[in-house]
Motif scaffolding. Structure first.
Motif, mmCIF file in Angstrom:
data_model
loop_
_atom_site.group_PDB
_atom_site.id
_atom_site.type_symbol
_atom_site.label_atom_id
_atom_site.label_comp_id
_atom_site.label_asym_id
_atom_site.label_seq_id
_atom_site.Cartn_x
_atom_site.Cartn_y
_atom_site.Cartn_z
ATOM 1 N N GLY A 9 0.761 -1.238 0.000
ATOM 2 C CA GLY A 9 0.000 0.000 0.000
ATOM 3 C C GLY A 9 0.793 1.290 0.000
ATOM 4 N N TYR A 10 2.116 1.238 0.044
ATOM 5 C CA TYR A 10 2.898 2.465 0.110
ATOM 6 C C TYR A 10 3.582 2.823 -1.201
ATOM 7 N N ARG A 11 3.577 1.913 -2.133
ATOM 8 C CA ARG A 11 4.230 2.185 -3.420
ATOM 9 C C ARG A 11 3.592 3.387 -4.114
ATOM 10 N N GLN A 12 2.270 3.413 -4.177
ATOM 11 C CA GLN A 12 1.578 4.535 -4.816
ATOM 12 C C GLN A 12 1.784 5.824 -4.017
ATOM 13 N N ASN A 13 1.847 5.701 -2.687
ATOM 14 C CA ASN A 13 2.113 6.882 -1.857
ATOM 15 C C ASN A 13 3.465 7.500 -2.228
ATOM 16 N N TRP A 14 4.453 6.635 -2.460
ATOM 17 C CA TRP A 14 5.779 7.103 -2.858
ATOM 18 C C TRP A 14 5.707 7.837 -4.197
ATOM 19 N N PHE A 15 5.010 7.251 -5.168
ATOM 20 C CA PHE A 15 4.896 7.892 -6.490
ATOM 21 C C PHE A 15 4.178 9.239 -6.382
ATOM 22 N N ASP A 16 3.135 9.297 -5.583
ATOM 23 C CA ASP A 16 2.393 10.550 -5.404
ATOM 24 C C ASP A 16 3.261 11.611 -4.720
ATOM 25 N N PHE A 17 3.994 11.186 -3.702
ATOM 26 C CA PHE A 17 4.883 12.096 -2.973
ATOM 27 C C PHE A 17 5.956 12.648 -3.910
ATOM 28 N N LYS A 18 6.575 11.756 -4.675
ATOM 29 C CA LYS A 18 7.641 12.154 -5.595
ATOM 30 C C LYS A 18 7.104 13.086 -6.682
ATOM 31 N N LYS A 19 5.922 12.801 -7.200
ATOM 32 C CA LYS A 19 5.338 13.659 -8.231
ATOM 33 C C LYS A 19 5.057 15.054 -7.672
ATOM 34 N N MET A 20 4.505 15.114 -6.467
ATOM 35 C CA MET A 20 4.220 16.404 -5.845
ATOM 36 C C MET A 20 5.506 17.216 -5.697
ATOM 37 N N ARG A 21 6.587 16.571 -5.270
ATOM 38 C CA ARG A 21 7.856 17.257 -5.086
ATOM 39 C C ARG A 21 8.451 17.706 -6.419
ATOM 40 N N TYR A 22 8.301 16.877 -7.470
ATOM 41 C CA TYR A 22 8.787 17.283 -8.795
ATOM 42 C C TYR A 22 8.005 18.490 -9.314
ATOM 43 N N ILE A 23 6.715 18.505 -9.085
ATOM 44 C CA ILE A 23 5.893 19.653 -9.508
ATOM 45 C C ILE A 23 6.358 20.912 -8.778
ATOM 46 N N GLN A 24 6.611 20.809 -7.482
ATOM 47 C CA GLN A 24 7.130 21.947 -6.719
ATOM 48 C C GLN A 24 8.490 22.387 -7.263
ATOM 49 N N TRP A 25 9.323 21.425 -7.619
ATOM 50 C CA TRP A 25 10.663 21.678 -8.159
ATOM 51 C C TRP A 25 10.570 22.478 -9.463
ATOM 52 N N VAL A 26 9.671 22.049 -10.335
ATOM 53 C CA VAL A 26 9.471 22.747 -11.611
ATOM 54 C C VAL A 26 8.917 24.141 -11.363
ATOM 55 N N GLN A 27 7.940 24.259 -10.465
ATOM 56 C CA GLN A 27 7.361 25.571 -10.160
ATOM 57 C C GLN A 27 8.419 26.521 -9.617
ATOM 58 N N ASN A 28 9.320 26.014 -8.780
ATOM 59 C CA ASN A 28 10.403 26.845 -8.253
ATOM 60 C C ASN A 28 11.302 27.350 -9.379
ATOM 61 N N GLN A 29 11.578 26.496 -10.361
ATOM 62 C CA GLN A 29 12.410 26.922 -11.490
ATOM 63 C C GLN A 29 11.687 27.979 -12.326
ATOM 64 N N ILE A 30 10.386 27.831 -12.472
ATOM 65 C CA ILE A 30 9.596 28.832 -13.201
ATOM 66 C C ILE A 30 9.671 30.168 -12.461
ATOM 67 N N ASP A 31 9.466 30.124 -11.153
ATOM 68 C CA ASP A 31 9.489 31.349 -10.353
ATOM 69 C C ASP A 31 10.859 32.038 -10.444
ATOM 70 N N LEU A 32 11.930 31.262 -10.365
ATOM 71 C CA LEU A 32 13.273 31.840 -10.461
ATOM 72 C C LEU A 32 13.519 32.466 -11.831
ATOM 73 N N ASN A 33 13.095 31.775 -12.878
ATOM 74 C CA ASN A 33 13.281 32.311 -14.229
ATOM 75 C C ASN A 33 12.441 33.560 -14.445
ATOM 76 N N ASN A 34 11.237 33.589 -13.909
ATOM 77 C CA ASN A 34 10.396 34.768 -14.051
ATOM 78 C C ASN A 34 11.013 35.973 -13.338
ATOM 79 N N LYS A 35 11.633 35.749 -12.195
ATOM 80 C CA LYS A 35 12.308 36.836 -11.476
ATOM 81 C C LYS A 35 13.469 37.378 -12.292
ATOM 82 N N ASP A 36 14.175 36.483 -12.999
ATOM 83 C CA ASP A 36 15.306 36.906 -13.829
ATOM 84 C C ASP A 36 14.874 37.827 -14.954
ATOM 85 N N PHE A 37 13.635 37.666 -15.424
ATOM 86 C CA PHE A 37 13.140 38.462 -16.552
ATOM 87 C C PHE A 37 12.464 39.753 -16.123
ATOM 88 N N GLU A 38 12.268 39.926 -14.818
ATOM 89 C CA GLU A 38 11.604 41.151 -14.332
ATOM 90 C C GLU A 38 12.557 42.338 -14.370
#
Length: 143
Positions: A114-143
């Motif tokens: 029962g924890y395998r899917q929890n791991w995939f969900d956790f990892k996906k959430m963290r990757y989404i946050q990781w990508v969003q952080n890169q977007i935010d940093l790049n947007n600041k560079d262009f301001e």
């Protein structure tokens, strides 16, 4: 740069699979190619058109980066610490403190109930946050 939620998830999924992801600042198009440093057997010719497009218009693209190995390790530690099953948590922490921690962690997750899917969900959430952080940093560079 304003990728949609769906595009952010697409980038996160591709990074998780070991792909290199590029976002075209002019068109908003996402391009992916294998990370040939990691995928030694990948057929580079198959990806020539995409690679050439990116190379020829490099200034139009932002590249998203995936986790480095120490960041992936930290992700596994964070997941292990969040597991509510003390027995599994101890197994995961032990696996991470042995030789070949990635392999041992994967084995424990794959063989947990029962924890395998929890791991995939956790990892996906963290990757989404990781990508969003890169977007935010790049947007600041262009301001």
């Amino acid at each position: 740069m304003k990728p949609t939620k769906k595009e952010i998830e697409e980038i996160a999924d591709n990074l998780d699979c070991g792909m290199r992801c590029f976002y075209n600042l002019k068109s908003g198009e996402i391009k992916t190619i294998p990370n040939f440093d990691s995928w030694i057997d990948a057929d580079k010719e198959t990806w020539d058109d995409v690679s050439n497009e990116i190379d020829e218009n490099w200034s139009d693209y932002i590249e998203f980066t995936g986790f480095e190995s120490h960041e992936s390790f930290k992700l596994m530690v964070d997941f292990a610490e969040s597991v509510d099953d003390t027995r599994l948590q101890n197994k995961l922490i032990y696996a991470l403190n042995r030789l070949k921690p990635f392999q041992n962690f994967k084995w424990q997750i794959d063989n947990s109930t029962g924890y395998r899917q929890n791991w995939f969900d956790f990892k996906k959430m963290r990757y989404i946050q990781w990508v969003q952080n890169q977007i935010d940093l790049n947007n600041k560079d262009f301001e």
